[in-house]
Design a protein around this motif. Structure first.
Motif, short mmCIF file in Angstrom:
data_model
loop_
_atom_site.label_atom_id
_atom_site.label_comp_id
_atom_site.label_asym_id
_atom_site.label_seq_id
_atom_site.Cartn_x
_atom_site.Cartn_y
_atom_site.Cartn_z
N VAL A 410 0.92 -1.21 -0.02
CA VAL A 410 0.09 -0.01 0.10
C VAL A 410 1.11 1.35 0.07
CG1 VAL A 410 -1.71 1.18 1.32
CG2 VAL A 410 -1.81 -1.41 1.04
N ILE A 411 0.76 2.12 -0.94
CA ILE A 411 1.93 3.31 -1.31
C ILE A 411 1.17 4.41 -1.47
CG2 ILE A 411 3.39 3.90 -3.01
CD1 ILE A 411 4.59 1.51 -1.43
N GLN A 412 1.52 5.63 -1.00
CA GLN A 412 1.12 7.00 -0.98
C GLN A 412 1.01 7.26 -2.55
OE1 GLN A 412 1.96 10.32 1.36
NE2 GLN A 412 2.99 9.09 2.77
N ARG A 413 0.05 7.83 -2.93
CA ARG A 413 0.04 8.33 -4.58
C ARG A 413 1.28 9.12 -5.12
NH1 ARG A 413 -4.94 8.30 -7.20
NH2 ARG A 413 -4.52 10.03 -8.12
N LYS A 414 1.94 9.80 -4.08
CA LYS A 414 2.82 10.78 -4.31
C LYS A 414 3.98 10.02 -4.89
CE LYS A 414 4.95 11.42 0.28
NZ LYS A 414 5.30 12.36 1.42
N PHE A 415 4.29 8.76 -4.72
CA PHE A 415 5.21 7.94 -4.99
C PHE A 415 5.23 7.37 -6.44
CE2 PHE A 415 5.86 7.70 -0.48
CZ PHE A 415 7.11 8.71 -0.24
#
Length: 438
Positions: A410-415
């Motif tokens: 689960v990854i932040q969109r900014k990456f």
């Protein structure tokens, strides 16, 4: 009878084994020590030291006990890491029982709607059987926990603590699944008799009230509001009176869960596409389960970027493969069962998914990584099995295990890149209820 296993064939099988002179030696070792001990690769331990070039300070681990709530625990880990860093309360813990309670209610509501929607199908229908096989299980996805948090907020663990039935969900799960299957009979019979939509919804609401009663008895009553009282790591006292769970989340956590994307590595299906899993959505009108499917190297790069930024990572995996629970070791070469038995046991990741060997059986939290010459070599993992496993509950995961047995992060969109974000925001392709990612 054609292809019957005859005595002659059995004699041939026995003779072939007896001709292999090393078998008695291996047999004695396996019978006495078991398959795992006899096949353990002693070279693995030396490379899985517990030094990491990037390592988050995340405090004590939690313990899901005898339950399948890992997806809740890992989600709460991510949120408490945010809280702990901001308010200097290192070993703070959110209530997993609170999230579990509302998941039971929402999932029962979803189950009733699916039964009504599929009432005209034969009982042997594969999708209907999928729902009846597990009406309200413990297992779940990150988006399911996010959906509950967005609708109901969170509370501290001492506001709604663990109970016997959350530490060991077996008894309540059996009773609840029995109840839901019985209700399925009733709803299907009403639909077949020509009941109106209003009559079906009235009955559904009545049945849901009974589920709420059962869950309250087994888990406790979720608070409508509470007083938040704590001491930080500097022993400074704080209190915030009469705050609701949603107000508490907005004020003390404030993480926008819509700002995250579940990135998956599922090589049995095309990469660079968005998929959904509607069969496992748990909140009607809530957050939907979606997966941005990418090559494994992309997952590693994204995970490293987020860890460098100081944020831990929820990840779905198959922890039952190549794992030493007591010592907290995860390595694809940990057990050499192919060499032990003298047979080929290799399968690609895609083949394991297609032929039901793969299973997204667990969720844990990435809290560190070791980079050697810019390449990932091993990862630090926060588990939810208590401090008695691994190094005070922390596991070390080899990079090859990430390749083979990690399926979701689960990854932040900014990456994400611009192209990846465009895919993440596209219309997803729905997956079947029985897809390997389920």
């Amino acid at each position: 009878m054609k292809n019957e296993l005859s005595k002659e064939m059995i004699d041939n099988l026995r003779r072939r084994v007896e001709e292999q002179h090393e078998v008695p030696v291996v047999q004695r070792a396996v019978i006495k020590n078991g398959v795992y001990n006899a096949s353990e690769n002693d070279k693995v331990r030396s490379k899985l030291n517990r030094t990491f070039s990037i390592e988050l300070d995340t405090g004590k681990v939690s313990n899901q006990r005898h339950s399948g709530r890992c997806w809740i625990f890992s989600t709460m880990n991510i949120l408490r890491h945010h809280f702990s860093n901001q308010y200097e309360v290192k070993d703070f813990e959110f209530s997993q029982a609170y999230i579990y309670f509302w998941d039971k209610i929402e999932r029962a509501n979803m189950f009733y709607q699916r039964i009504i929607d599929l009432a005209d199908r034969e009982l042997e229908d594969r999708e209907l059987q999928f729902y009846l096989n597990s009406p309200n299980s413990d297992g779940g996805q990150w988006a399911m926990a996010a959906a509950i948090v967005q609708k109901y907020g969170v509370v501290p663990n001492d506001v709604m603590p663990e109970t016997f039935n959350t530490k060991d969900t077996t008894g309540f799960a059996n009773a609840l699944n029995l109840k839901l299957r019985r209700d399925a009979i009733q709803l299907r019979q009403m639909k077949h008799r020509g009941a109106s939509e209003a009559e079906l919804q009235a009955e559904r609401e009545l049945l849901l009230g009974q589920v709420y009663q059962m869950t309250t008895i087994a888990v406790g009553t979720p608070p409508e509001s509470f007083d938040f009282e704590y001491k930080d790591d500097n022993q400074k006292y704080h209190i915030d009176r009469n705050i609701t769970p949603l107000e508490f989340y907005d004020k003390y956590v404030g993480v926008d869960l819509d700002d995250y994307v579940v990135v998956t590595n599922s090589p049995d299906k095309p990469f660079n596409q968005l998929y959904s899993l509607p069969s496992q959505d748990n909140v009607i009108g809530g957050k939907e389960i979606t997966f941005l499917n990418l090559p494994i190297q992309n997952l590693k790069e994204l995970a490293v970027d987020q860890l460098k930024d100081g944020e831990s990572i929820w990840f779905g995996n198959d922890v039952l493969e190549q794992m030493n629970r007591k010592d907290g070791l995860l390595d694809s070469e940990l057990y050499k069962q192919d060499e032990l038995f003298g047979v080929a046991l290799d399968m690609t990741k895609a083949e394991r998914m297609l032929y039901r060997q793969a299973n997204v059986s667990h969720a844990m939290t990435l809290t560190g990584v070791d980079l050697i010459d810019g390449k990932t070599s091993k990862w630090k993992v926060e588990n939810s099995w208590g401090e008695q496993n691994g190094d005070k509950g922390y596991f070390v995961m080899a990079d090859n295990w990430f390749d083979d047995y990690v399926y979701e992060i689960v990854i932040q969109r900014k990456f994400l890149t611009k192209e990846q974000l465009e895919i993440a925001d596209s219309t997803p392709t729905p997956l079947k209820a029985w897809d390997a990612l389920a």
